[in-house]
Design a protein around this motif. Structure first.
Motif, short mmCIF file in Angstrom:
data_model
loop_
_atom_site.label_atom_id
_atom_site.label_comp_id
_atom_site.label_asym_id
_atom_site.label_seq_id
_atom_site.Cartn_x
_atom_site.Cartn_y
_atom_site.Cartn_z
N PHE A 197 12.06 47.45 -19.41
CA PHE A 197 12.14 47.05 -18.01
C PHE A 197 10.80 46.47 -17.54
N GLY A 198 9.71 47.09 -17.97
CA GLY A 198 8.39 46.58 -17.59
C GLY A 198 8.17 45.17 -18.09
N SER A 199 8.57 44.90 -19.33
CA SER A 199 8.41 43.56 -19.90
C SER A 199 9.26 42.54 -19.16
N LEU A 200 10.51 42.90 -18.84
CA LEU A 200 11.41 41.96 -18.18
C LEU A 200 10.92 41.56 -16.79
N ILE A 201 10.11 42.42 -16.17
CA ILE A 201 9.61 42.12 -14.83
C ILE A 201 8.20 41.54 -14.87
N VAL A 202 7.30 42.14 -15.65
CA VAL A 202 5.90 41.76 -15.61
C VAL A 202 5.65 40.39 -16.23
N ILE A 203 6.29 40.08 -17.35
CA ILE A 203 6.05 38.80 -18.01
C ILE A 203 6.44 37.62 -17.12
N PRO A 204 7.63 37.60 -16.48
CA PRO A 204 7.93 36.49 -15.57
C PRO A 204 6.96 36.39 -14.40
N VAL A 205 6.54 37.55 -13.87
CA VAL A 205 5.60 37.53 -12.74
C VAL A 205 4.25 36.98 -13.18
N ALA A 206 3.80 37.33 -14.38
CA ALA A 206 2.54 36.79 -14.90
C ALA A 206 2.62 35.27 -15.01
N TYR A 207 3.74 34.77 -15.50
CA TYR A 207 3.92 33.32 -15.63
C TYR A 207 3.95 32.64 -14.26
N ALA A 208 4.66 33.27 -13.31
CA ALA A 208 4.78 32.66 -11.98
C ALA A 208 3.46 32.65 -11.22
N SER A 209 2.64 33.68 -11.41
CA SER A 209 1.39 33.79 -10.63
C SER A 209 0.18 33.20 -11.32
N GLU A 210 0.18 33.18 -12.65
CA GLU A 210 -1.01 32.72 -13.38
C GLU A 210 -0.74 31.57 -14.34
N GLY A 211 0.52 31.13 -14.44
CA GLY A 211 0.84 30.04 -15.35
C GLY A 211 0.77 30.48 -16.80
N LEU A 212 0.89 29.52 -17.71
CA LEU A 212 0.80 29.85 -19.13
C LEU A 212 -0.64 30.19 -19.50
N PRO A 213 -0.84 31.25 -20.27
CA PRO A 213 -2.21 31.61 -20.65
C PRO A 213 -2.73 30.74 -21.78
N GLU A 214 -4.05 30.67 -21.88
CA GLU A 214 -4.64 30.00 -23.03
C GLU A 214 -4.45 30.88 -24.27
N LEU A 215 -4.38 30.23 -25.44
CA LEU A 215 -4.21 30.98 -26.67
C LEU A 215 -5.43 31.86 -26.91
N PRO A 216 -5.27 33.18 -26.96
CA PRO A 216 -6.44 34.07 -27.12
C PRO A 216 -7.03 33.99 -28.52
N ASP A 217 -8.32 34.28 -28.62
CA ASP A 217 -8.96 34.30 -29.94
C ASP A 217 -8.57 35.58 -30.67
N SER A 218 -8.99 35.70 -31.91
CA SER A 218 -8.58 36.83 -32.75
C SER A 218 -9.08 38.16 -32.20
N GLN A 219 -10.29 38.17 -31.65
CA GLN A 219 -10.82 39.42 -31.10
C GLN A 219 -10.00 39.88 -29.89
N THR A 220 -9.62 38.95 -29.02
CA THR A 220 -8.81 39.30 -27.86
C THR A 220 -7.43 39.78 -28.29
N LEU A 221 -6.86 39.15 -29.31
CA LEU A 221 -5.56 39.59 -29.82
C LEU A 221 -5.63 41.02 -30.33
N LEU A 222 -6.72 41.37 -31.01
CA LEU A 222 -6.89 42.74 -31.49
C LEU A 222 -7.00 43.72 -30.32
N ILE A 223 -7.71 43.32 -29.27
CA ILE A 223 -7.84 44.17 -28.09
C ILE A 223 -6.48 44.39 -27.44
#
Length: 304
Positions: A197-223
């Protein structure tokens, strides 16, 4: 599942571990904020945790059998109130209030859980000793956070922001109660549903408010993977187990630990100064825990 809370040595170790994990999460989020926006950090964290939980659930071949529509309705409430709704309220409210006030709001979960449990959960009575203990522990948290908790930000929406933070605390309290009252159900499925339920709500809201994110680097992906694995998926499993065995009042004591671990880890990792009120705060919190859990503590040490 027993109606009465079953508090064991494992229960105590579990809430200590949970407090430590959630208290240290703030440090990891600060690292992620250097390269990603807040909503996408939350979306990635919940997304990673959801995928991991569903994979484990699938591998084990478990099924989520519930006997009635009412039980399914309760499960939906747990899903919304334990992740999606409080996250949205906190994310919005933190724009207009201090982080200290948000911390006090989360500590207030324990004060909200106690009266709700008294009326809605078998075996959880609201005694004078428990009430006094929770109030003493809450005072310890307020002293630890300090005056910053109630400093005004000057925002026109500060009052609404504070109500949003308190609303998030109420969501966590309600979800704990409803989760405890559910009939016998697969615990892995019960941990997975709130994340879905959290994913179904938070992911669309993130897209609507912040747009598509930049591709994170490997260190950020690990975090982000760490945030999804440990303080989200792993901690969610542990939270479900504690509530279903030891009860929501016992689980709420975790909220008193988080600011302590956050302060201690900030001093150890980031060399932040320890507040002068630390010893007094710790004493009050431990006294509060002792008062609320006097019976379980007595039984635990009498066996050792």
């Amino acid at each position: 599942m027993s109606d009465s809370p079953n508090i064991t040595a494992t229960s105590w170790l579990s809430i200590l571990l949970l407090g430590f994990v959630w208290g240290g999460t703030f440090l990891v989020i600060e690292l992620a904020l250097q390269t990603m926006t807040p909503f996408w950090i939350a979306a990635a964290r919940i997304g990673f945790a959801t995928l991991l939980t569903l994979v484990i659930w699938s591998i084990l071949g478990r099924k989520l059998w519930l006997s009635s529509r009412q039980a399914w309705g309760s499960l939906i409430i747990v899903g919304i109130a334990s992740s999606a709704l409080p996250f949205m309220l906190l994310s919005w409210g933190l724009q207009y209030v201090t982080s200290g006030f948000a911390g006090v709001s989360m500590a207030a979960v324990a004060l909200l859980v106690l009266p709700l449990s008294h009326f809605l959960v078998a075996g959880e009575r609201m005694t004078l000793r428990k009430t006094l203990g929770l109030i003493v522990g809450f005072c310890g948290v307020v002293i630890l956070i300090g005056g910053n908790a109630f400093t005004s930000t000057g925002s026109e929406l500060e009052t609404l922001g504070r109500l949003a933070c308190l609303g998030a605390a109420a969501c966590y309290a309600v979800s704990s109660i409803v989760m405890r009252r559910l009939p016998a159900v697969d615990p892995i499925g019960l941990a997975a549903v709130p994340l879905v339920f959290g994913s179904l709500i938070v992911i669309p809201v993130a897209y609507a408010s912040e747009g598509l994110p930049e591709l994170p680097d490997s260190q950020t992906l690990l975090i982000l993977a760490f945030l999804g694995l440990i303080p989200t998926a792993g901690a969610n499993f542990l939270r479900v187990w504690i509530i279903r065995t030891a009860g929501p009042v016992f689980m709420s004591l975790t909220n008193y630990q988080v600011p302590i671990w956050s302060v201690l880890l900030g001093a150890l990792v980031l060399s932040e100064a320890l507040p002068s009120s630390l010893i007094l705060s710790l004493t009050l919190i431990l006294l509060g825990v002792g008062l609320t859990q006097y019976g379980p503590l007595t039984r635990l040490f009498s066996r050792s």
